[in-house]
Motif scaffolding. Structure first.
Motif, PDB file in Angstrom:
ATOM      1  N   CYS A 199       0.816  -1.216   0.000  1.00  0.00           N
ATOM      2  CA  CYS A 199       0.000   0.000   0.000  1.00  0.00           C
ATOM      3  C   CYS A 199       0.849   1.265   0.000  1.00  0.00           C
ATOM      4  CB  CYS A 199      -0.906  -0.007   1.234  1.00  0.00           C
ATOM      5  SG  CYS A 199      -0.124  -0.697   2.720  1.00  0.00           S
ATOM      6  N   CYS A 200       2.050   1.177   0.596  1.00  0.00           N
ATOM      7  CA  CYS A 200       2.838   2.381   0.890  1.00  0.00           C
ATOM      8  C   CYS A 200       4.245   2.367   0.305  1.00  0.00           C
ATOM      9  CB  CYS A 200       2.960   2.556   2.403  1.00  0.00           C
ATOM     10  SG  CYS A 200       1.375   2.825   3.199  1.00  0.00           S
ATOM     11  N   CYS A 248       1.235  -3.090   8.088  1.00  0.00           N
ATOM     12  CA  CYS A 248       2.088  -2.138   7.380  1.00  0.00           C
ATOM     13  C   CYS A 248       2.564  -1.066   8.357  1.00  0.00           C
ATOM     14  CB  CYS A 248       1.328  -1.505   6.226  1.00  0.00           C
ATOM     15  SG  CYS A 248       2.244  -0.166   5.436  1.00  0.00           S
ATOM     16  N   CYS A 275       1.403   2.522   7.465  1.00  0.00           N
ATOM     17  CA  CYS A 275      -0.033   2.773   7.704  1.00  0.00           C
ATOM     18  C   CYS A 275      -0.348   2.923   9.185  1.00  0.00           C
ATOM     19  CB  CYS A 275      -0.879   1.619   7.176  1.00  0.00           C
ATOM     20  SG  CYS A 275      -1.117   1.593   5.404  1.00  0.00           S
TER      21      CYS A 275
END
Ligand SMILES: [Zn+2]
Length: 263
Positions: free
Chosen positions: A180-181, A235, A238
């Motif tokens: 995601c990051c 994560c 996150c």
């Protein structure tokens, strides 16, 4: 292949850490310390365990004191390493108690009671155990270490020095930066493609390639013969309330601790 595994929080005074429960992890002392419960000021707040990121040395010393008290270990008895994102791995024993090994990204031991400790902020903490020997290991795996072959080097040590093949091992992946990051450039993709046999876990987002590093580590371990792999699925970028993230905090942050102790 893998039995039901739980990822649970443990709170001891102000310190919070996470660990896996279920076979074999309930029998292997280990955990991942969050950034909660320390005394460091921002951007290192609060339980920064690294002296090498520019934090106040007195605060780090107090954090280490609190963290080791909470997890029931003595700092002067654990073996740790000065991480360099390389592929050197050391087999350690009682003689290494309290030592910081230079330029090593993996530690393995068969010494009863010996604890191995490392610091992280996005790279994946990989814990390994062969509960029958018993033996344990900890590996620092970022994209550079993955590309350099740190996992191969660790499994080769288990095989050549301890006579254990990868299928005898169980792996547990702690919190690290997720797909995601983690936008990555072509140098990362080019370095990893020869190492990862299947397609790299990449996806396109906001015009940039994103690498799912924990999934790449899991795939690679499986390719190398480690079939029992569990992952926290957390994560770091996150969840800055719990973990440090080098990427999300632009390099100005602390390091959280991960440990494993041979039973
Ligand atoms: Zn994320």
């Amino acid at each position: 292949m893998t039995a039901f595994i739980r990822w649970e929080a443990v709170q001891r005074e102000a310190i919070v850490f996470y660990r896996f429960r279920g076979s074999p992890w309930s029998d292997i002392p280990h955990g991942f310390l969050t950034r909660k419960g320390g005394v460091s000021a921002p951007p290192f707040a609060s339980l920064n365990l690294s002296h090498s990121v520019g934090d106040d040395p007195a605060a780090v010393a107090e954090n280490l004191r609190r963290a080791f008290a909470a997890i029931g270990l003595r700092e002067e008895e654990v073996v740790t390493a000065w991480l360099i994102h390389g592929n050197r791995v050391a087999l350690v024993d009682a003689h290494h108690r309290g030592m910081i090994l230079q330029g090593v990204d993996g530690l393995v031991t068969v010494e009863p009671g010996l604890a191995l400790f490392m610091r992280f902020a996005d790279c994946i903490p990989v814990l390994l155990t062969d509960p029958t020997l018993p033996a344990v290991g900890i590996v620092h795996v970022g994209w550079r270490g993955l590309a350099a072959g740190v996992l191969e080097a660790t499994l080769e040590l288990f095989q050549r020095r301890l006579g254990r093949c990868p299928s005898a091992l169980h792996a547990a992946l702690g919190p690290g930066i997720g797909g995601c990051c983690y936008a990555v450039g072509p140098e990362v993709i080019e370095a990893l493609e020869p190492r990862i046999r299947k397609a790299l876990p990449l996806h396109r987002r906001n015009g940039a390639w994103h690498l799912d590093l924990p999934e790449a580590v899991r795939q690679h371990l499986r390719d190398l013969g480690v079939t029992s792999v569990v992952a926290a699925g957390v994560c770091t970028a996150c969840h800055l309330e719990d973990w440090y993230s080098h990427r999300a905090e632009h390099g100005r942050t602390g390091r959280f601790g991960a440990w494993i102790r041979n039973p």
